[in-house]
Scaffold this motif. Structure first.
Motif, mmCIF file in Angstrom:
data_model
loop_
_atom_site.group_PDB
_atom_site.id
_atom_site.type_symbol
_atom_site.label_atom_id
_atom_site.label_comp_id
_atom_site.label_asym_id
_atom_site.label_seq_id
_atom_site.Cartn_x
_atom_site.Cartn_y
_atom_site.Cartn_z
ATOM 1 N N GLY A 1 89.097 74.811 40.355
ATOM 2 C CA GLY A 1 89.513 73.599 41.163
ATOM 3 C C GLY A 1 90.963 72.909 42.169
ATOM 4 O O GLY A 1 91.094 71.262 42.496
ATOM 5 N N VAL B 1 87.058 67.343 54.739
ATOM 6 C CA VAL B 1 86.869 68.812 53.482
ATOM 7 C C VAL B 1 88.482 68.845 52.852
ATOM 8 O O VAL B 1 88.778 68.989 53.732
ATOM 9 N N TYR C 1 84.984 70.955 50.019
ATOM 10 C CA TYR C 1 84.735 70.355 49.378
ATOM 11 C C TYR C 1 85.035 68.942 49.522
ATOM 12 O O TYR C 1 85.777 69.188 50.458
ATOM 13 N N ALA D 1 76.100 68.532 50.303
ATOM 14 C CA ALA D 1 77.122 68.836 49.627
ATOM 15 C C ALA D 1 75.873 68.109 48.091
ATOM 16 O O ALA D 1 75.379 67.631 47.753
ATOM 17 N N ARG E 1 86.725 77.326 47.966
ATOM 18 C CA ARG E 1 85.108 76.556 48.856
ATOM 19 C C ARG E 1 85.624 75.544 49.302
ATOM 20 O O ARG E 1 86.176 74.801 48.941
ATOM 21 N N ASP F 1 78.615 67.916 42.664
ATOM 22 C CA ASP F 1 80.105 67.688 43.423
ATOM 23 C C ASP F 1 80.686 67.806 43.865
ATOM 24 O O ASP F 1 82.439 68.020 43.733
ATOM 25 N N GLY F 2 80.033 67.800 45.227
ATOM 26 C CA GLY F 2 81.365 68.096 46.599
ATOM 27 C C GLY F 2 81.058 68.577 47.037
ATOM 28 O O GLY F 2 81.489 69.323 47.860
ATOM 29 N N ALA F 3 80.856 69.924 46.582
ATOM 30 C CA ALA F 3 80.939 71.527 46.892
ATOM 31 C C ALA F 3 80.034 72.239 47.915
ATOM 32 O O ALA F 3 78.393 71.121 47.933
ATOM 33 N N ARG G 1 89.225 74.364 47.430
ATOM 34 C CA ARG G 1 89.301 74.961 46.207
ATOM 35 C C ARG G 1 89.503 75.955 45.816
ATOM 36 O O ARG G 1 88.522 76.725 46.629
#
Length: 152
Positions: free
Chosen positions: A117, A110, A136, A87, A134, A90-92, A113
């Motif tokens: 966001g 997960v 996150y 990841a 996506r 930003d956690g994506a 978003r």
């Protein structure tokens, strides 16, 4: 020669991982529960909210058993671990297959978003245009990522 499966009875840890508060809702035998405690896959608090040592958690604990980041990692397969560990800041999650992202979403590691966001229930794929949202990491997913053992 038999190989010991690890962790024992992972269905209990999977259910705890998917639980909104990470509570272990069932645990099987006391022996399995002690293995979870000894290996720091779960913990239990005392009456004041402090984490008890594994040796006394069954006898003195108050409230539910709670899964740890290590417990969440213990139930993931190789592709799921790779996704969590890759990841962005930003956690994506990038370049993750939809089955892996969907499995991580079912485990509450997960969330999807949109471009603004805002969390969405799915990746938004209608079968023709591909995913619109996506994946996150959630706070639980971040906890699992942080539980990775440092590499030498």
């Amino acid at each position: 020669m038999t190989v010991k499966a690890y962790p024992p009875a992972p269905k209990h840890l999977r259910a705890a991982c998917a639980h909104p508060s990470g509570h272990l809702t069932s645990h099987g035998s006391r022996t399995t529960l002690q293995v979870y405690l000894d290996d720091r896959l779960i913990y239990r608090n005392d009456g004041d909210g402090y984490r008890l040592p594994a040796s006394s958690a069954q006898a003195q604990g108050v409230g539910p058993y709670i899964i740890t980041g290590a417990g969440r990692r213990a139930i993931l397969n190789d592709s799921q671990l790779a996704a969590v560990d890759s990841a962005d800041a930003d956690g994506a999650l990038r370049d993750v297959s939809w089955p892996t992202a969907a499995a991580l979403a079912r485990l509450a590691l997960v969330e999807y978003r949109d471009a603004d966001g805002t969390p969405q229930p799915t990746d938004g794929d209608d079968g023709r245009t591909g995913p619109k949202h996506r994946p996150y990491l959630t706070p639980a997913g971040i906890d699992a990522a942080r539980a990775a053992k440092p590499r030498p």
